[in-house]
Each structure stands twice: as C-alpha cells, then as structure tokens.
Motif scaffolding. Structure first.
Motif, mmCIF file in Angstrom:
data_model
loop_
_atom_site.group_PDB
_atom_site.id
_atom_site.type_symbol
_atom_site.label_atom_id
_atom_site.label_comp_id
_atom_site.label_asym_id
_atom_site.label_seq_id
_atom_site.Cartn_x
_atom_site.Cartn_y
_atom_site.Cartn_z
ATOM 1 N N ASP A 91 0.853 -1.182 0.000
ATOM 2 C CA ASP A 91 0.000 0.000 0.000
ATOM 3 C C ASP A 91 0.893 1.237 0.000
ATOM 4 O O ASP A 91 1.679 1.439 0.934
ATOM 5 N N SER A 92 0.792 2.089 -1.022
ATOM 6 C CA SER A 92 1.684 3.244 -1.157
ATOM 7 C C SER A 92 1.456 4.293 -0.069
ATOM 8 O O SER A 92 2.326 5.127 0.169
ATOM 9 N N ARG A 93 0.303 4.252 0.611
ATOM 10 C CA ARG A 93 0.035 5.224 1.674
ATOM 11 C C ARG A 93 0.614 4.802 3.015
ATOM 12 O O ARG A 93 1.030 5.628 3.817
ATOM 13 N N ALA A 133 7.841 -3.285 1.337
ATOM 14 C CA ALA A 133 8.420 -1.944 1.352
ATOM 15 C C ALA A 133 9.807 -1.983 1.987
ATOM 16 O O ALA A 133 10.015 -2.662 2.995
ATOM 17 N N ARG A 134 10.733 -1.255 1.397
ATOM 18 C CA ARG A 134 12.058 -1.105 1.989
ATOM 19 C C ARG A 134 11.935 -0.251 3.247
ATOM 20 O O ARG A 134 11.046 0.587 3.366
ATOM 21 N N HIS A 135 12.866 -0.452 4.164
ATOM 22 C CA HIS A 135 12.841 0.323 5.407
ATOM 23 C C HIS A 135 12.963 1.814 5.141
ATOM 24 O O HIS A 135 12.331 2.627 5.819
ATOM 25 N N VAL A 136 13.752 2.203 4.134
ATOM 26 C CA VAL A 136 13.902 3.618 3.821
ATOM 27 C C VAL A 136 12.571 4.208 3.336
ATOM 28 O O VAL A 136 12.268 5.373 3.585
ATOM 29 N N TYR A 137 11.751 3.404 2.682
ATOM 30 C CA TYR A 137 10.428 3.847 2.245
ATOM 31 C C TYR A 137 9.518 4.050 3.469
ATOM 32 O O TYR A 137 8.809 5.047 3.574
ATOM 33 N N LEU A 138 9.559 3.100 4.387
ATOM 34 C CA LEU A 138 8.761 3.228 5.610
ATOM 35 C C LEU A 138 9.208 4.455 6.413
ATOM 36 O O LEU A 138 8.365 5.172 6.967
ATOM 37 N N ASP A 139 10.514 4.701 6.448
ATOM 38 C CA ASP A 139 11.016 5.901 7.131
ATOM 39 C C ASP A 139 10.502 7.172 6.462
ATOM 40 O O ASP A 139 10.096 8.125 7.139
ATOM 41 N N ALA A 140 10.540 7.196 5.131
ATOM 42 C CA ALA A 140 10.058 8.369 4.389
ATOM 43 C C ALA A 140 8.582 8.622 4.680
ATOM 44 O O ALA A 140 8.168 9.767 4.896
ATOM 45 N N LEU A 141 7.779 7.583 4.708
ATOM 46 C CA LEU A 141 6.355 7.731 5.017
ATOM 47 C C LEU A 141 6.171 8.270 6.436
ATOM 48 O O LEU A 141 5.331 9.138 6.665
ATOM 49 N N ALA A 142 6.961 7.765 7.379
ATOM 50 C CA ALA A 142 6.862 8.228 8.765
ATOM 51 C C ALA A 142 7.237 9.703 8.901
ATOM 52 O O ALA A 142 6.724 10.400 9.775
ATOM 53 N N LEU A 143 8.092 10.175 8.008
ATOM 54 C CA LEU A 143 8.518 11.571 8.025
ATOM 55 C C LEU A 143 7.642 12.462 7.153
ATOM 56 O O LEU A 143 7.935 13.640 6.974
ATOM 57 N N LYS A 145 7.051 12.099 3.870
ATOM 58 C CA LYS A 145 7.459 12.176 2.469
ATOM 59 C C LYS A 145 6.701 11.118 1.679
ATOM 60 O O LYS A 145 6.300 10.087 2.217
ATOM 61 N N ASP A 146 6.533 11.358 0.386
ATOM 62 C CA ASP A 146 5.868 10.371 -0.467
ATOM 63 C C ASP A 146 6.783 9.202 -0.807
ATOM 64 O O ASP A 146 6.364 8.061 -0.838
ATOM 65 N N ARG A 147 8.022 9.498 -1.097
ATOM 66 C CA ARG A 147 8.989 8.481 -1.517
ATOM 67 C C ARG A 147 10.345 8.784 -0.893
ATOM 68 O O ARG A 147 10.666 9.932 -0.611
ATOM 69 N N PRO A 148 11.175 7.767 -0.740
ATOM 70 C CA PRO A 148 12.532 8.041 -0.271
ATOM 71 C C PRO A 148 13.299 8.820 -1.335
ATOM 72 O O PRO A 148 12.946 8.803 -2.509
ATOM 73 N N ASP A 149 14.345 9.497 -0.924
ATOM 74 C CA ASP A 149 15.138 10.311 -1.843
ATOM 75 C C ASP A 149 15.881 9.464 -2.870
ATOM 76 O O ASP A 149 16.095 9.889 -3.992
ATOM 77 N N GLU A 150 16.320 8.275 -2.502
ATOM 78 C CA GLU A 150 17.094 7.434 -3.409
ATOM 79 C C GLU A 150 16.578 6.007 -3.385
ATOM 80 O O GLU A 150 15.996 5.550 -2.420
#
Length: 169
Positions: A91-93, A133-143, A145-150
């Motif tokens: 789920d992208s959200r 989901a990659r952990h960096v993606y989960l971190d981005a969502l928690a912060l 952001k829509d997507r991680p930077d890289e």
C-alpha cells in the motif's frame, strides 16, 4: 538434504543424505535436493524457492545457473525456466503489504537436469519473499514524504542456505 541416489526414500534420506553445508560424493545418478522453506510468522509470505548451481566449465571459467523449483500461485515456467512475478501488494500510503499472494511454506524434491557426474559443482537454495516496502520507504512515510530520496521503494527479501558441494568419484 541432498542424496546421490535417484531412488531415495525417507529412510534412505536419513541414512545417506547430507545436510546443507556438507559434501556429497558421487552416487547413482544426479543428486536430489529435499527442500522445505517456511516463512517467518512475522514476515511476508514466500514467492518462490530457487536452486543455484555453480561449476567450472572446461575452460576453467565459473558458471552459474538458477532453477525455479517451487513457487506460490497458479504460475508456470516459461520456455527459459523463468517465472512471472507475483503482484505487488504494498500500500503506497502505509507501506504495508498484504499476504493475499504467496505461500506460508514451499517444498520440493529437485534433481539436477544438467548433472554431469564427472564435474564438481555446488548447489545452494535461495528463497524469495513477496515484494515488501524497503525500510527507507517506511522511514520516508513516517517523516511525511511520499517516496525516499534514493533507490527503489519496494524490495524482494531473500534467504540463502549453505551450499552442498558435489565431488565426483
């Protein structure tokens, strides 16, 4: 476990099989690998099980071949031995995945279709989970952001066994 006998039974597996990480010497025919993979109860379902075979060719160059040996869903191998991917359920959200696809366990008994009894080889098992989901993606969502930077947002985690080494007589 692996056996060098095409007529293996449960009893012969216990008596003559070798666990992953061991050496299998020549027997009567191609080695048979008895494979069972179970998902972590707190992780995603399993997508597929693969056997990776490695050997040195006549010129001394290292070679590797991947065999899909067990998989979840109603898929079939194509002419090249490849398998279509399972749908991504992240789920992208929220970054959460669904276990609507995949399997809690996969098992197979696999015999090397390219076996050469005069050639040393190794075999190991690789298990792939469904995409998560990659952990960096989960971190981005928690912060917020829509997507991680890289990098990619989705990953397919893998687990590997120790190899079984085959030695000719």
């Amino acid at each position: 476990y692996a056996l060098g006998d095409a007529q293996a039974t449960d009893q012969s597996l216990r008596a003559r099989g070798v666990p992953m990480g061991s050496e299998l010497t020549a027997g009567e025919g191609a080695p048979r690998l008895v494979i069972q993979a179970l998902k972590d109860p707190n992780a995603a379902n399993l997508d597929r099980v693969q056997v990776v075979k490695g050997w040195l060719d006549e010129a001394g160059a290292s070679q590797e071949q991947v065999f899909n040996v067990a998989w979840a869903g109603e898929r079939s191998l194509d002419a090249g031995g490849n398998l279509s991917p399972l749908p991504v359920t992240v789920d992208s959200r929220t970054g959460r995945h669904s276990d609507a696809h995949g399997a809690a366990s996969l098992q197979a008994v696999w015999q090397d279709p390219t076996f050469n009894p005069a050639q040393s080889a190794f075999y190991y098992v690789r298990v792939l989970q469904i995409p998560t989901a990659r952990h960096v993606y989960l971190d981005a969502l928690a912060l917020g952001k829509d997507r991680p930077d890289e990098g990619a947002s989705i990953i397919q985690e893998r687990a590997y066994s120790s190899p079984i080494w085959y030695s000719p007589k």
